[in-house]
Scaffold this active site. Sequence first.
Site, PDB file in Angstrom:
ATOM      1  N   HIS A  78       0.863  -1.125  -0.093  1.00  0.00           N
ATOM      2  CA  HIS A  78       0.014   0.068   0.121  1.00  0.00           C
ATOM      3  C   HIS A  78       0.813   1.048  -0.033  1.00  0.00           C
ATOM      4  CE1 HIS A  78      -3.118   3.098   0.877  1.00  0.00           C
ATOM      5  NE2 HIS A  78      -4.094   1.822   1.349  1.00  0.00           N
ATOM      6  N   GLU A  95      -0.513   1.076  -5.612  1.00  0.00           N
ATOM      7  CA  GLU A  95      -0.614   0.049  -4.590  1.00  0.00           C
ATOM      8  C   GLU A  95      -0.453  -1.186  -5.448  1.00  0.00           C
ATOM      9  OE1 GLU A  95      -3.808   0.243  -2.164  1.00  0.00           O
ATOM     10  OE2 GLU A  95      -3.725   2.714  -2.244  1.00  0.00           O
TER      11      GLU A  95
HETATM   12  O1  G6P Z   1      -7.847   3.738   5.959  1.00  0.00           O
HETATM   13  P1  G6P Z   1      -7.071   2.427   5.653  1.00  0.00           P
HETATM   14  O2  G6P Z   1      -7.468   1.062   5.964  1.00  0.00           O
HETATM   15  O3  G6P Z   1      -5.319   2.375   5.613  1.00  0.00           O
HETATM   16  O4  G6P Z   1      -7.141   2.040   4.007  1.00  0.00           O
HETATM   17  C1  G6P Z   1      -6.956   3.238   3.007  1.00  0.00           C
HETATM   18  C2  G6P Z   1      -7.351   2.822   1.633  1.00  0.00           C
HETATM   19  O5  G6P Z   1      -6.820   1.613   1.114  1.00  0.00           O
HETATM   20  C3  G6P Z   1      -6.912   1.289  -0.209  1.00  0.00           C
HETATM   21  O6  G6P Z   1      -6.298   2.095  -0.927  1.00  0.00           O
HETATM   22  C4  G6P Z   1      -8.180   1.011  -0.286  1.00  0.00           C
HETATM   23  O7  G6P Z   1      -8.439   0.807  -1.589  1.00  0.00           O
HETATM   24  C5  G6P Z   1      -9.014   2.287   0.178  1.00  0.00           C
HETATM   25  O8  G6P Z   1     -10.618   1.959   0.073  1.00  0.00           O
HETATM   26  C6  G6P Z   1      -8.887   2.417   1.615  1.00  0.00           C
HETATM   27  O9  G6P Z   1      -9.672   3.519   1.908  1.00  0.00           O
END
Ligand code: G6P
Length: 580
Positions: free
Chosen positions: A197, A303
């Site tokens: 990520h 990601e």
């Molecule tokens: O807030 P987190 O759990 O770190 O996730 C942050 C983001 O991660 C990814 O990019 C997903 O596609 C998103 O839907 C999410 O909002």
Amino acid sequence: MERAKKPSMVSTGLDRANRPSILSPSITGPQPTVRIEGGKVTAILPTGDSVEVLLYGATVISWRNNGKENIFVSEAAKLDGSKPVRGGIPVVFPAFGPPPKDHATGALPQHGFARNSTWEYLGKSSSESGALSKGGDDSVKLDFGLSSSNISADHKKAWPYDFGLVYSVTLGKDGLQTMLNVRNEGKEAFEFQMLLHSYWTVDDITKVAINGLGSTTYIDKVLDGGEHTESQTGLKITGEVDRVYKSIKQDTTSISSIDGKPRLDVTRDNISDTVIWNPWIAKTKAMADLRPEDSYKHFVCVEVGSVDGWQKLEPGPSNKGKGKAAAGPPSPQKEGKRKHSGSPEGVEGQKPKRKKSQEFGGSNTAGPSSARPVTPVKPTESATTAAAARGNAPFTTTPAPAGPTLSIGPLAPAVPQSNRSRVRRPFGYSNTFRVLVDTPPNPLVFTLHEDRFCQRSRYFHGQRAWTNLEPKGQSNRVTGLDKPRTKGTVEPMFGRYVAASISEVLEFNETIRGIYNLNFRSYFDLYILADYQGDLRMANSVIDSLITASELSGDLPDWKADIDYLYSGTLPGSKTPRAV
Ligand SMILES: O=P(O)(O)OC[C@H]1O[C@H](O)[C@H](O)[C@@H](O)[C@@H]1O
């Protein structure tokens, strides 16, 4: 007692007879250095490029290349292990997003548990081939491990599979490479997703284009959760974006400015999905750990992972891997054929019983990704194989299955052919032992490779018996390391001790001194520690370094106070007080 006032005093009266030849000052040029402190591993190349990885989540929180920070971390991010880092490169495993309730991962939190578990540092390797000018590749690879035995009871209950992950972060002169190796250690197959990520810094999100996604099918999580086809060749971000691009045909997704100025290339190898995420204004405001409120302008998440559907991983060493991420790996070496540069036997002559979960990097590999610049390099020979041929391989190796690769790096010339053979593959940690440095409530765990440490240090050699304790579930706690008497120094001191053992012990130069932040007092701490462990090799080496340091330094410390400290800190009967 009359105490000498000159640095040379510490070189007299010490037993130099056993001084090992390894300590001869054979400098091959500046080498990458690694520091382990406060739950964080930092690697620095002689060029000044660096990477920082938290043990918590094995989260890369900084990657500097040519002076530029490429990784965004929120000002409000928690770096203390209380929640996943907002920024960096959190590792997502075994589920991406909120896990579906009807799936085996259904009881896990969003993005699984890898990003909020504390990983073990497995060690570093570098080519040891010297400076760039001498043809070296000047890269350093840090390995981190996570297995079912070191996740929380809650996570284990929610996902009761026996798994092993090795996450390798390689800092090279041209970029950063990250590779996740997944292994099924249990008796039943499991399904997983994985993703890196990555939060990449950009100057201004409104002036950025993401290239290489044209005509790709994506799921738009902001719009309707439905499938769409990308019509833009250079995707511009003008509002909240949360898209899963599936089965991407091109290897590279690049970040550039809208007028075409290149920023970063994110390259995949054998892994086909990429999530593009930016929370934009309202979501940023709503996320307490994403600050300042305009931070959304300064990063974009590209990601890379395997998140469209599930990878199924069968158990057992004969498994060749199922699913796309594991397709076509070459047969791994059989256990009995693994190379050991040291004896696999314990001190009592018995073969240590190894837990399967310690044998990372074996046959069932799926979902690796690696980050590297521009041109993906398809390795034909591992660096450690090359190093082994030169007789200086830091760890034993097993051949790595061809796995998915993510390459991330600033735009740079293609890697010359001559360097391609030096790209590393995952190591086989065929025989490791763990050391818990007992600083409750969160002891730091060091997983050390026998071949490396037992040969270099009598202390570690003596502790090889620890390996035999492992199957009984006993802890290999280090005691007596509180002897350097400054409170709170135990953990960093042991880290230094390990680092010094890895780097063939403090071959002193100004760079290393700066990097380890070694002052005279910390040398003495290191010496006292070595003395307590009966580690003559290390003690001698510290003295060598100390002498060099004192020769180089025009600015000597308060020498008397330091000598007093050394004198009273060393064991009764040790040669040091007598020398002093
Ligand atoms: O807030 P987190 O759990 O770190 O996730 C942050 C983001 O991660 C990814 O990019 C997903 O596609 C998103 O839907 C999410 O909002």
